[in-house]
Scaffold this motif. Structure first.
Motif: not given
Lengths: 397, 285
Positions: B33, B23-24, B19-21, B26-31
């Motif tokens: 993209y 969460v991180s 779960i924690t991975v 998500i930020s990698i994904g948004v960044f």
């Protein structure tokens, strides 16, 4: 020489004390200006400022409430008998009808001939009720006093139609419902996820893993909300549209997903602090009694840190309720009572952001939006106080 | 028995890790993209040109300049006052109800949604004081918005300075202000700077607070006075992705704008992190 230095020291001290009060002054100013503009809502009738209501002198009705006027102009009530008048049908006339009834007539420069024309049109219509600017009222028509917008109509009203003519509707229930729905959806996955991540980062992960993951959490917190909104608009909205075969993907669900992501770092970092503050002795005592790490986490650490975790969750709620740009961009902003997560909804913040630009300063719509901001302010202020109170209570113990 | 306990623990811990991975991720994904969609759009002309064809192509120079102006202006408003207020909290205020009250107010100010700041700015600066929709109103609004951030970081940085510093300075006959100005502030400055950079990042990405106080929909020329409106990066991104003349056609242009904004904010965060790390190393030595 010595005294000069002392005077300088005193001045500096005064400046520093003054700066110390800056935030207090700002909060007071915010309260003053928000509420001054917002509370004015309840000192006006929910229609345009210069407008009045009037009936034909032969009509015995001398009193109509705002709700009754709404019913009349939406053609729900069609007979004067309902309001204690004669048994005759109701005919309405407002600014919108000028085009319809006085078509092709010369209105004159700056509507100088309008009053005359309306008078001619209205003088023999005993069943007519008129809502118009005072200066265009037909001669001899009797003005009816209009009620002010009531607090009940604002907080209990089911319709938000700020530009409907001639009577506006400022009922915030659909907006409150939309806010609750979007925030509930967001927190449903954000709170458990964030607490789990916080537990993992503080208790389970070793320092190396923590050092890798922490910057990503910080990045998550640092991305501006308008970027989240853009991301939601070009990725999540089309995805939802395709997955659920909808006409448009701008839904409460899209808002919940984005808001959940935005509130994650807030809840994670504050929960982390709470978990980190659990005394080492407690943990060691638990291990000494033969409990394993998992049991220690759930039986000792989480209960001890609970107040901090709860206040983290509350601040997360505050964050989601107050978030503006991202929600504005992905929820579609339909001011209707939502029935599911796949409906387009409108929340408090996006209503204000979307509509304020088009309102006249000091007008009733402007004041209604400020009143919404007051509601928002009270909500978030209350959440902050609650979160702080919970932690303070714990520290006292 | 003990084995199943151990197994249970392993399963739960692994789930937590996943779960924690995520969460991180998500930020990698948004960044990434935003990064990969926008990178092809970026060019020298994009940074130095003005929007063209109903804001569907061209450059974003006026928006970049506007954001820089807002950063400098709001900094001028908030930094002196915020740092002084932070000094007050740690060096001057006594442990009494007043300090508690000020802290409460600062925390609450930090929790107020930015759209509320926008409305306050509109009612007070734009209409009340008559500054109009202008850079002045925008900077003042953004200034009060970041005030709590500056106060908190200043206070935290001052807390780290050991009392020995203060006592040594007093022993040499220095006054309270001399001690703060010559000893305490220089020692705390690097940490304060970190907070200042983070506040700048907040200003760079802030949209709701500038909607009604300064932001211009389209204004290709540079502002000439503090009473002018200006474009700004985040508001520009909002406009071209939601209400432009041809949203589909403007997508690449919006992608580039989003990446520029993200790079600015991300760059500021990196800078703050790098500075903090360098500093911690120095202190250890």
């Amino acid at each position: 020489m010595m005294t000069r230095k002392k005077i300088f020291e005193k001045i500096i001290e005064a400046v520093i004390y003054a700066s110390g009060t800056a935030t207090t002054i700002v909060v007071l100013l915010i309260v003053f200006f928000l509420f001054r503009e917002g509370l004015g809502l309840f000192r006006q009738a929910p229609m345009q400022k210069t407008y009045t209501v009037a009936v034909h002198p032969q009509n015995p009705v001398r009193q109509l409430s705002i709700d009754q006027l709404k019913a009349i102009f939406s053609k729900k009530e069609k007979n004067w008998k309902t309001f204690g008048g004669k048994d005759q049908s109701i005919e309405t006339f407002s600014s919108e009808d000028i085009e319809k009834h006085l078509k092709g007539q010369d209105l004159g420069e700056a509507f100088s001939k309008l009053k005359g024309l309306v008078t001619t049109y209205a003088q023999n219509k005993e069943n007519l009720v008129v809502v118009m600017p005072k200066k265009f009222m037909p001669n001899k028509f009797v003005p009816i006093p209009t009620e002010h917008m009531s607090i009940g109509a604002f907080f209990g009203g089911k319709e938000w139609r700020p530009t409907s003519e001639p009577i506006h509707s400022f009922g915030v229930l659909p907006i409150i419902a939309g806010t609750l729905l979007v925030c509930f959806g967001a927190l449903l996955f954000a709170i458990p996820t964030a607490i789990i991540a916080a537990i993992y980062l503080v208790e389970i992960a070793n320092k190396k893993v923590r050092n890798i993951i922490n910057p990503f959490i910080e990045l998550l917190a640092g991305i501006p909300s308008v970027i989240y909104g853009f991301f939601g608009l070009v990725v999540i909205v089309p995805f939802i549209q395709k997955t659920f075969a909808l006409d448009m993907g701008e839904t409460a669900l899209a808002g919940s997903i984005i808001l959940g992501i935005i509130s994650l770092p807030t809840i994670i970092t504050i929960s982390e602090d709470a978990i980190r503050s659990v005394p080492r002795e407690l943990k060691e005592a638990s291990f000494a009694l033969g409990a394993n790490h998992l049991q220690t986490i759930f039986k000792v650490i989480v209960p001890y840190a609970l107040s901090g975790i709860v206040s983290a969750a509350i601040l997360g709620v505050g964050r989601t309720v107050g978030e503006t740009m991202a929600v504005l961009m992905v929820t579609g902003n339909a001011a209707q009572m939502p029935s599911s997560f796949l409906d387009s909804v409108r929340v408090i913040t996006s209503t204000v952001a979307a509509e304020l630009g088009e309102t006249a300063q000091g007008g009733i719509h402007y004041r209604a939006l400020f009143m919404l901001a007051c509601v928002l302010f009270i909500l978030t202020f209350w959440f902050n106080l609650l979160a702080e109170w919970i932690v303070a209570k714990k520290t006292q113990k | 028995m003990s084995q199943s306990k151990q197994q249970k623990q392993t399963i739960v811990f692994t789930t937590f890790m996943v779960i924690t991975v995520l969460v991180s991720a998500i930020s990698i994904g948004v960044f990434f993209y935003i990064f990969f969609n926008g990178i092809s759009v970026l060019s020298w002309g994009f940074f130095t040109g003005v929007p063209e064809n109903g804001m569907t192509e061209g450059g974003i120079f006026p928006a970049i300049m506007g954001t820089l102006i807002l950063i400098v202006g709001s900094g001028l408003v908030a930094f002196p006052m915020g740092i002084l207020a932070g000094i007050f909290m740690n060096e001057y205020a006594h442990q009494n109800w007043f300090k508690k009250f000020v802290r409460l107010m600062t925390n609450n100010l930090a929790g107020i949604p930015s759209i509320v700041f926008g409305l306050f700015g509109m009612a007070f600066f734009v209409n009340g004081l008559g500054f109009g929709v202008s850079i002045l109103s925008g900077c003042l609004t953004l200034g009060v918005l970041i005030l709590p951030i500056i106060i908190r970081t200043t206070e935290e940085s001052l807390k780290f300075i050991p009392d020995d510093y203060r006592l040594a300075s007093y022993a040499l006959g220095a006054s309270k202000w001399q001690t703060i100005w010559r000893v305490i502030l220089p020692a705390a400055l690097p940490n304060i700077v970190t907070g200042v950079i983070l506040a700048i990042g907040r200003v760079a990405g802030e949209t709701a607070a500038i909607l009604f106080t300064v932001a211009a929909y389209f204004l290709p020329k540079m502002p000439t006075s503090i009473y002018d409106e200006t474009m700004a990066l985040p508001y520009h991104l909002y406009v071209i992705s939601t209400s432009g003349t041809d949203i589909e056609k403007a997508r690449p242009y919006a992608d580039g704008t989003a990446l520029t904004l993200l790079m600015l904010v991300f760059g500021l965060n990196l800078l703050a992190n790098w500075y903090r790390k360098r500093l911690n190393k120095k202190i250890k030595v």
